[in-house]
Design a protein around this motif. Structure first.
Motif, mmCIF file in Angstrom:
data_model
loop_
_atom_site.group_PDB
_atom_site.id
_atom_site.type_symbol
_atom_site.label_atom_id
_atom_site.label_comp_id
_atom_site.label_asym_id
_atom_site.label_seq_id
_atom_site.Cartn_x
_atom_site.Cartn_y
_atom_site.Cartn_z
ATOM 1 N N ALA A 138 0.799 -1.227 0.000
ATOM 2 C CA ALA A 138 0.000 0.000 0.000
ATOM 3 C C ALA A 138 0.828 1.273 0.000
ATOM 4 C CB ALA A 138 -0.958 0.000 1.192
ATOM 5 N N GLY A 139 1.931 1.281 0.749
ATOM 6 C CA GLY A 139 2.713 2.506 0.834
ATOM 7 C C GLY A 139 1.934 3.660 1.427
ATOM 8 N N ALA A 140 1.063 3.370 2.371
ATOM 9 C CA ALA A 140 0.211 4.393 2.991
ATOM 10 C C ALA A 140 -0.139 3.926 4.397
ATOM 11 C CB ALA A 140 -1.064 4.599 2.171
ATOM 12 N N PRO A 141 -0.560 4.849 5.276
ATOM 13 C CA PRO A 141 -1.015 4.430 6.610
ATOM 14 C C PRO A 141 -2.178 3.440 6.509
ATOM 15 C CG PRO A 141 -0.757 6.813 6.480
ATOM 16 C CD PRO A 141 -0.628 6.308 5.087
ATOM 17 N N LEU A 142 -2.287 2.587 7.499
ATOM 18 C CA LEU A 142 -3.321 1.560 7.496
ATOM 19 C C LEU A 142 -4.443 1.910 8.468
ATOM 20 C CD1 LEU A 142 -1.327 -1.800 7.422
ATOM 21 C CD2 LEU A 142 -1.913 -0.253 5.541
ATOM 22 N N VAL A 143 -5.671 1.742 7.975
ATOM 23 C CA VAL A 143 -6.866 1.828 8.810
ATOM 24 C C VAL A 143 -7.463 0.432 8.869
ATOM 25 C CG1 VAL A 143 -9.194 2.785 9.026
ATOM 26 C CG2 VAL A 143 -7.318 4.222 8.179
ATOM 27 N N TYR A 144 -7.730 -0.059 10.075
ATOM 28 C CA TYR A 144 -8.412 -1.341 10.228
ATOM 29 C C TYR A 144 -9.905 -1.068 10.395
ATOM 30 C CZ TYR A 144 -3.763 -3.115 11.666
ATOM 31 O OH TYR A 144 -2.435 -3.443 11.758
ATOM 32 N N PHE A 145 -10.707 -1.742 9.576
ATOM 33 C CA PHE A 145 -12.156 -1.632 9.701
ATOM 34 C C PHE A 145 -12.747 -3.018 9.873
ATOM 35 C CE2 PHE A 145 -16.299 -1.897 7.390
ATOM 36 C CZ PHE A 145 -17.056 -1.284 8.363
ATOM 37 N N GLY A 146 -13.501 -3.213 10.949
ATOM 38 C CA GLY A 146 -14.121 -4.503 11.205
ATOM 39 C C GLY A 146 -15.623 -4.391 11.329
ATOM 40 N N GLU A 147 -16.313 -5.355 10.741
ATOM 41 C CA GLU A 147 -17.773 -5.429 10.822
ATOM 42 C C GLU A 147 -18.168 -6.498 11.840
ATOM 43 O OE1 GLU A 147 -18.618 -4.886 6.008
ATOM 44 O OE2 GLU A 147 -18.975 -6.792 7.010
ATOM 45 N N SER A 148 -18.844 -6.138 12.888
ATOM 46 C CA SER A 148 -19.407 -7.106 13.827
ATOM 47 C C SER A 148 -18.328 -8.089 14.301
ATOM 48 C CB SER A 148 -20.593 -7.813 13.163
ATOM 49 O OG SER A 148 -21.340 -8.538 14.096
ATOM 50 N N LEU A 149 -18.391 -9.347 13.872
ATOM 51 C CA LEU A 149 -17.346 -10.309 14.239
ATOM 52 C C LEU A 149 -15.975 -9.805 13.807
ATOM 53 C CD1 LEU A 149 -16.909 -13.343 15.297
ATOM 54 C CD2 LEU A 149 -16.669 -13.868 12.860
#
Length: 268
Positions: A138-149
């Motif tokens: 990616a070469g970019a900051p990471l955002v973690y996104f989680g749905e429910s589980l």
């Protein structure tokens, strides 16, 4: 009379034991609801989309989709909920890439035609393979996104590999708390093999956290999501009147804004 009572008690105990044994043996069939079937190509979902293979540390190769954006402000690792496959998250990918964010749609083991059987430990390995891919690509900051589980999955990851931001949609306190609500006649906490203790883990996360939830969620009660937010000291976004699987949680503006704001992408 006494003999009939003894026999009746024995039958009742046997039935209870059978129910409990069945609940223990087949619980993962109730928790994880993957779909396989034919999938479109990533490029058919969104021009420039890539079919990628994620290699887990226990030797599995997981098919997933990656939607890179040139000069992206951040890359979003999407950890899905317990049902469906990556094609269900295509609207999310379209909305996020339109905001200048690269997106990886992870499919866990057993989902979307991938090998393996899902479990708490297995999903932890899967999301680590996804994070490692984004670090390389990616070469970019990471955002973690989680749905429910998936909120539980990325929260556990964030305790060891902190992201730039963590966005949780409809998170639960832990799996037993949700299970007890839906199966009040079972000792769920004793029976569960997978725990997913989101609230305990999120209290250890150092990154900024945003919790998005529906006020009318019939699967994960809103108060559980608020408890998770409280443990994290998180910003909260309540989607008024929204149930667990409403379109608002596919590509609705409140959700997309929450992820984009966490990434630092400009608002629209």
């Amino acid at each position: 009379m006494r003999k009939r009572m003894v026999i009746g008690t024995a039958v009742a105990v046997t039935i209870v034991c059978v129910v409990f044994a069945g609940a223990f043996a087949f619980q993962r069939k109730l928790i994880y609801l993957p779909e396989s079937g034919p999938l479109p190509g990533a490029a058919d979902v969104l021009p420039g989309g890539r079919e990628v293979t994620l290699a887990t540390s226990d030797g599995l190769r997981l098919a997933s989709w990656y939607f890179p954006v040139a000069s992206a402000k951040a890359a979003v690792l999407v950890a899905p909920g317990n049902a469906g496959n990556r094609s269900y998250r295509a609207p999310l990918a379209r909305a996020l890439t339109a905001r200048g964010l690269s997106v990886l749609l992870l499919d866990y083991r057993g989902y979307g035609g991938n090998p393996g059987e899902p479990s708490e430990d297995g999903l932890a390995l899967d999301v680590r393979a996804a994070q490692e891919f984004l670090v390389r690509e990616a070469g970019a900051p990471l955002v973690y996104f989680g749905e429910s589980l998936g909120s539980a999955v990325v929260t556990e990851l964030a305790t060891e590999r902190p992201p730039s931001a963590l966005v949780l949609r409809s998170p639960f306190v832990d799996l037993a708390s949700v299970g007890q609500r839906h199966y009040p006649f079972l000792p769920v906490r004793w029976l569960l093999r997978d725990e997913f203790p989101t609230r305990d883990h999120v209290a250890r996360v150092k990154a900024p956290v945003t919790v998005v939830y529906g006020s009318a969620d019939s699967i994960v009660p809103a108060e559980q999501s608020r408890d998770v937010a409280l443990a994290a000291g998180a910003e909260t976004v309540e989607v008024r009147g929204a149930d667990h699987n409403d379109p608002a949680f596919s590509d609705g503006p409140e959700l997309i804004d929450a992820i984009a704001n966490g990434s630092g992408a400009p608002a629209q």
